[in-house]
Scaffold this motif. Structure first.
Motif, PDB file in Angstrom:
ATOM      1  N   GLY A  54      36.732  21.397  19.872  1.00 35.45           N
ATOM      2  CA  GLY A  54      37.396  22.390  19.084  1.00 35.45           C
ATOM      3  C   GLY A  54      36.712  23.621  18.686  1.00 35.45           C
ATOM      4  O   GLY A  54      35.663  23.614  18.775  1.00 35.45           O
ATOM      5  N   SER A  55      37.439  24.358  17.875  1.00 33.67           N
ATOM      6  CA  SER A  55      36.824  25.478  17.106  1.00 33.67           C
ATOM      7  C   SER A  55      37.954  25.893  16.082  1.00 33.67           C
ATOM      8  O   SER A  55      38.997  25.809  16.616  1.00 33.67           O
ATOM      9  N   VAL A  58      40.989  24.181  15.142  1.00 32.47           N
ATOM     10  CA  VAL A  58      41.859  23.398  16.375  1.00 32.47           C
ATOM     11  C   VAL A  58      40.991  22.468  17.035  1.00 32.47           C
ATOM     12  O   VAL A  58      39.995  22.527  17.021  1.00 32.47           O
ATOM     13  N   MET A  63      46.061  19.573  18.800  1.00 36.83           N
ATOM     14  CA  MET A  63      46.255  20.726  19.122  1.00 36.83           C
ATOM     15  C   MET A  63      47.866  20.930  19.697  1.00 36.83           C
ATOM     16  O   MET A  63      48.299  20.180  20.380  1.00 36.83           O
ATOM     17  N   TRP A  71      42.115  29.139  19.901  1.00 35.17           N
ATOM     18  CA  TRP A  71      41.062  28.715  20.191  1.00 35.17           C
ATOM     19  C   TRP A  71      40.432  29.602  21.563  1.00 35.17           C
ATOM     20  O   TRP A  71      39.146  29.947  21.667  1.00 35.17           O
ATOM     21  N   PRO A  85      39.158  21.719  27.151  1.00 36.34           N
ATOM     22  CA  PRO A  85      39.475  20.947  25.837  1.00 36.34           C
ATOM     23  C   PRO A  85      38.992  19.693  26.022  1.00 36.34           C
ATOM     24  O   PRO A  85      39.393  18.973  26.929  1.00 36.34           O
ATOM     25  N   ASP A 264      36.201  21.184  15.409  1.00 37.32           N
ATOM     26  CA  ASP A 264      37.183  22.079  14.881  1.00 37.32           C
ATOM     27  C   ASP A 264      36.509  23.056  13.778  1.00 37.32           C
ATOM     28  O   ASP A 264      37.087  23.989  13.366  1.00 37.32           O
TER      29      ASP A 264
END
Length: 369
Positions: A54-55, A58, A63, A71, A85, A264
């Protein structure tokens, strides 16, 4: 689209001053320019991250399509033109939900950097669980594997010492899905057996596995002595720079894949986050579980690329391998990852300091600084 007077960096042909012409979504021409060593920018194949949870708030397990788009757009700023992902160990319904979200997204967005899904777990070693949720790690269940291997799954991390591993490996590989070994307490023999059965890939080496001893080679000894390809988290924390250099010297750039293993909390402020149902505390840019265990990373891909260059003093040609070509090859993707005629026009333009200036996906600019 055309790039003039750039330093072209191809993982096979190497580095040369030239121009790159794009027609539609493919590279139509790459030309060398003779008589000059001056150029305006460095152009490389777009970066590939096959291991990211994640990032920007998210997470792969929770998600929706809107979050996945957020993302993806963030990763364009890091030069990433292909990513998977990645789920943590979870229930069959949870990983299936993530995979279905990706499938729907791919159906709605035919030109995207989202390449599919990476299942990291749940068939892992409890002893080497790292930040995986121990309540969700379990024995290999072939029926469950059959149920969860839907179309967008491209990669699965699994421990080779588990009972029924060979049957699981055979089942997964017959679906043209790549098997990667990780979170494992395997013996050298377990690792060698998996290699001989067709698995030549290691998840975030050397993290989440037993270490090298002169009377027990174990996982690390197997990886260093057999021709495995390895993911490495290039933050200088999961592996010190000196260890990265050691692996580079032993295995060479052709066997290394840069990954971020981000969660995330990446590009987010310090605070509390979640990973695989467990609380993560991000403090001073370092994510940890409540018991102090390192909880993946908040490393951005462009920084990982710069770190590898600094840690190893590799050539730019080698950098193109470890940041793109090798990961794609491990997934049996042959239409991108090079700056050559006929390849998909996924590119990243960098300055002399390897900062991202422009990202091109399928012949279309998706980020420009």
């Amino acid at each position: 689209m055309r790039f003039e007077n750039v330093l072209v960096v191809d993982p096979i042909d190497g580095e040369f001053v030239g121009r790159v012409k794009i027609e539609g979504n493919v590279i139509s021409k790459v030309e060398r320019i003779t008589g000059t060593m001056e150029y305006e920018g460095i152009i490389m194949p777009g970066f590939v991250d096959p291991h990211t949870h994640g990032s920007v708030g998210v997470d792969a397990l929770s998600m929706n399509e809107k979050g996945l788009r957020k993302w993806e757009e963030f990763l364009y700023s890091q030069g990433v033109t292909y990513f998977l992902p990645t789920t943590m160990s979870s229930t069959p319904s949870a990983v299936l939900s993530a995979a279905r979200t990706v499938k729907d997204y791919l159906d709605d967005n035919p030109e995207t950097s989202v390449g599919g899904v990476h299942y990291e777990g749940p068939y892992l070693s409890l002893k080497r669980k790292g930040a995986q949720n121990p309540e969700l790690i379990r024995r290999i269940n072939l029926e469950e594997i059959e149920e969860t291997l839907i179309e967008p799954v491209r990669l699965i991390t699994i421990a080779p010492e588990l009972e029924r591993f060979s049957q699981a490996q055979d089942l997964i590989q017959k679906r043209n899905i790549t098997v990667s070994l990780g979170h494992t307490d395997a013996s050298f023999d377990d690792m060698e057996r998996a290699y001989n059965q067709g698995c030549d890939r290691i998840t975030h080496f050397p993290n989440g596995m037993n270490t090298l001893h002169h009377r027990d080679l174990g996982c690390v000894g197997a990886v260093l002595s057999l021709p495995f390809s390895v993911e490495m988290i290039m933050d200088g924390i999961h592996s010190l720079p000196g260890f990265v250099k050691l692996v580079y010297d032993i295995k060479g750039a052709s066997k290394i894949m840069i990954v971020t293993d981000t969660i995330d909390a990446t590009a987010m402020p310090d605070g509390e986050y979640e990973l695989g149902g467990q609380k993560v505390i991000l403090k001073n840019g370092r994510p940890r579980l409540e018991d102090g265990t390192i909880a993946a990373a908040v490393l951005v891909f462009s920084e990982a690329v710069r770190n590898f260059k600094t840690f190893t003093n590799c050539s730019l040609k080698e950098l193109a391998r470890v940041s793109s070509f090798n990961a794609l090859s491990s997934l049996k993707i042959e239409d991108r990852g090079r700056l050559s005629r006929g390849y998909k026009a996924d590119l990243v333009l960098l300055n002399e300091d390897l900062q991202v200036k422009q990202t091109v996906l399928g012949g279309r600019t998706v980020f420009k600084y």
